[in-house]
Design a protein around this motif. Structure first.
Motif, PDB file in Angstrom:
ATOM      1  N   VAL A 138       8.760  -1.669   3.630  1.00 35.20           N
ATOM      2  CA  VAL A 138       8.917  -2.560   4.782  1.00 35.20           C
ATOM      3  C   VAL A 138      10.396  -2.672   5.171  1.00 35.20           C
ATOM      4  O   VAL A 138      10.750  -2.608   6.353  1.00 35.20           O
TER       5      VAL A 138
ATOM      6  N   VAL B  99       2.313  -7.158   1.946  1.00 31.06           N
ATOM      7  CA  VAL B  99       3.507  -6.670   1.253  1.00 31.06           C
ATOM      8  C   VAL B  99       3.413  -7.109  -0.210  1.00 31.06           C
ATOM      9  O   VAL B  99       3.110  -8.275  -0.488  1.00 31.06           O
ATOM     10  N   TYR B 100       3.677  -6.180  -1.124  1.00 34.12           N
ATOM     11  CA  TYR B 100       3.600  -6.542  -2.540  1.00 34.12           C
ATOM     12  C   TYR B 100       4.818  -6.000  -3.285  1.00 34.12           C
ATOM     13  O   TYR B 100       5.497  -5.078  -2.840  1.00 34.12           O
TER      14      TYR B 100
ATOM     15  N   PHE C 295       2.188 -11.938   1.643  1.00 31.86           N
ATOM     16  CA  PHE C 295       3.067 -11.430   0.586  1.00 31.86           C
ATOM     17  C   PHE C 295       2.485 -11.750  -0.795  1.00 31.86           C
ATOM     18  O   PHE C 295       2.175 -12.912  -1.082  1.00 31.86           O
TER      19      PHE C 295
ATOM     20  N   LEU D  76       1.855  -2.338   1.689  1.00 31.83           N
ATOM     21  CA  LEU D  76       3.133  -1.658   1.498  1.00 31.83           C
ATOM     22  C   LEU D  76       4.001  -2.373   0.475  1.00 31.83           C
ATOM     23  O   LEU D  76       3.964  -3.604   0.368  1.00 31.83           O
ATOM     24  N   LYS D  77       4.800  -1.577  -0.255  1.00 28.17           N
ATOM     25  CA  LYS D  77       5.809  -2.161  -1.133  1.00 28.17           C
ATOM     26  C   LYS D  77       6.925  -2.756  -0.274  1.00 28.17           C
ATOM     27  O   LYS D  77       7.152  -2.329   0.863  1.00 28.17           O
ATOM     28  N   ARG D  78       7.632  -3.703  -0.866  1.00 30.28           N
ATOM     29  CA  ARG D  78       8.765  -4.343  -0.190  1.00 30.28           C
ATOM     30  C   ARG D  78       9.756  -3.297   0.337  1.00 30.28           C
ATOM     31  O   ARG D  78      10.250  -3.403   1.454  1.00 30.28           O
TER      32      ARG D  78
ATOM     33  N   MET E  42      11.471 -10.387  -1.773  1.00 33.48           N
ATOM     34  CA  MET E  42      10.253 -10.644  -0.998  1.00 33.48           C
ATOM     35  C   MET E  42      10.439 -11.841  -0.063  1.00 33.48           C
ATOM     36  O   MET E  42      10.028 -11.817   1.101  1.00 33.48           O
TER      37      MET E  42
ATOM     38  N   VAL F 229       1.323 -11.608   8.302  1.00 33.57           N
ATOM     39  CA  VAL F 229       1.765 -10.897   7.101  1.00 33.57           C
ATOM     40  C   VAL F 229       1.475 -11.753   5.868  1.00 33.57           C
ATOM     41  O   VAL F 229       1.721 -12.968   5.878  1.00 33.57           O
TER      42      VAL F 229
END
Length: 459
Positions: A100, A72-73, A12, A95-97, A20, A10
């Motif tokens: 997730v 993840v952003y 970030f 995907l946005k935080r 995050m 993953v």
């Protein structure tokens, strides 16, 4: 997207953000390979590195994790960010935080705490209470719990305590079994446009509570009648019409002792070892949840007494003691209502001291939208130092500076300074021969002043 348990790596974008970093810690705890980018090195990112997570501070393609199964952003990342563009253009799962977090909590029993203020402390208190009492939970926090020096922990118990963030409507991805709404004051108007639209999002969040679930909302919220759940209770600092409230509050060595009325009767002689009347109210909400989960009274009281607070939430940097004339409190307050609660509570606890507030406004849009309310809150202090606006994700807005707040203040004992000037001012004569209460407040990088200010004051 692969199932979460099948993901091996993953990446970030914005890994140093408080929400995050909790997710990064979650995947790291699951044995996944975790790395990420953030624009600045902080105590939190240094801690992530110590835990085995790789963090980069340059937006450079050579640092991109090309084998990542999941990227993840945070919505706060600019659209032109090179890493974000690369992943978008090359078909990665991005995907946005909030997506997730929604996926992680899809099959768990979820306690989700929302509100424009109070949510971080209530979430952390609740998670601590469940952990300390032996009930057990996984925790995804929006602040660093002082008891554990972390914003995440895991448990074998399939229960998640989650801070439900209203920014970008993120909390609508969650399905709570138990939910809390602590406040619905206007904020994030850059996202919502109007206070009414923002309040509607909280109404929608209440609608996310699962069938048979429970909602606790603060007594007296606007649109309280529209907050629907199968079981709906209220809580309050002291309003006896609420389902749960505090009474017989007394000051106690920088903290408080009080009783709590709950649907099951009185919980007597609760001790809270942190300042701020609003934190008693936050504790009332956490206690209401614990009672709903049938945790024993003595375990609840022991957990609250052991709670050491949340970093930057009425945090005593120099606590009240016989050794120093000065009490120094640092707080994340960045909304007028939070500032008002902070200053009023601090002045009530330390009525014999001169109250000086160093405040850094956060976001140009928030400064513009609430300049008058910020001025009224800051007028409660005896002396105010205003720092320049911290832009965060925003570009400057013409005419919007700290002077906008400054000009609306009635308090004549006020100054605008840079961080460097403020440090110089504290070093050269602040508080000589006067019992002082110093507060630093804001959600930007004002926390970088805490260590040098403490060193100056202790010298």
């Amino acid at each position: 997207m692969k199932e979460l348990h099948d993901i091996q790596e993953v990446y970030f974008i914005g890994i140093g953000g408080i929400g995050m970093s909790a997710l990064a810690r979650y995947f790291n705890a699951k044995g996944k390979k975790v790395s990420g980018y953030d624009k600045t090195e902080t105590d939190l990112t240094r801690q992530l590195v110590k835990e085995g997570i790789t963090v980069y501070y340059e937006d450079d393609e050579k640092h991109i994790a090309k084998a990542a199964d999941l990227v993840v952003y945070t919505p706060a990342i600019p659209k032109e960010h090179k890493g974000l563009l690369y992943y978008r253009q090359n078909g990665y799962t991005l995907l946005k935080r909030s997506d997730v977090l929604g996926a992680i909590t899809k099959s768990s029993f979820n306690i989700c705490i929302a509100g424009t203020h109070g949510k971080t402390t209530i979430t952390t208190m609740t998670a601590h209470l469940l952990r300390h009492s032996g009930y057990g939970c996984n925790a995804f926090l929006g602040g660093i719990a002082a008891n554990y020096n972390s914003n995440f922990w895991s448990s074998e118990k399939n229960v998640c305590v989650v801070e439900a963030d209203e920014y970008d409507r993120s909390f609508l991805k969650l399905r709570p079994d138990i939910a809390v709404i602590s406040a619905m004051d206007a904020d994030h108007l850059d996202i919502y446009g109007t206070e009414e639209e923002m309040q509607q999002a909280f109404v929608d969040f209440a609608g996310q509570v699962k069938k048979g679930g429970t909602l606790f909302s603060k007594w007296g919220l606007k649109r309280s009648a529209d907050l629907k759940a199968d079981h709906h209770f209220t809580y309050s600092l002291q309003h006896s019409n609420a389902s749960t409230y505090a009474a017989n509050i007394t000051n106690r060595e920088g903290g408080y002792a009080f009783d709590v009325y709950t649907t099951g009767g009185w919980l007597k002689a609760v001790a809270l070892n942190m300042g701020g009347l609003h934190n008693i109210e936050n504790a009332v909400a956490a206690i209401a949840i614990a009672k709903q989960l049938h945790i024993e009274d003595e375990k609840i009281k022991a957990a609250i007494a052991d709670f050491k607070g949340v970093k930057r939430r009425f945090e005593y940097i120099i606590p009240p003691s016989g050794n120093s004339q000065t009490v120094y409190v640092d707080d994340y307050a960045h909304h007028p209502a939070e500032l008002e609660a902070l200053i009023k509570s601090a002045k009530r606890l330390f009525a014999d001291k001169k109250c000086t507030v160093v405040f850094q406004p956060h976001l140009f849009s928030r400064t513009r939208d609430f300049a008058e309310a910020f001025a009224a809150s800051l007028d409660l202090a005896d002396e105010v130092i205003l720092l320049p606006v911290y832009p965060a994700r925003e570009l400057p807005i013409a005419g919007v500076t700290s002077k906008m707040i400054f000009d609306k203040m009635k308090n004549k004992n006020k100054r605008i300074m840079s961080k460097e000037e403020a440090l110089h001012w504290i070093k050269n004569g602040y508080g000589q021969n006067t019992p002082n209460l110093l507060i630093t407040a804001g959600a930007g990088d004002i926390d970088q002043l805490v260590r040098p200010v403490k060193e100056i004051l202790e010298r």
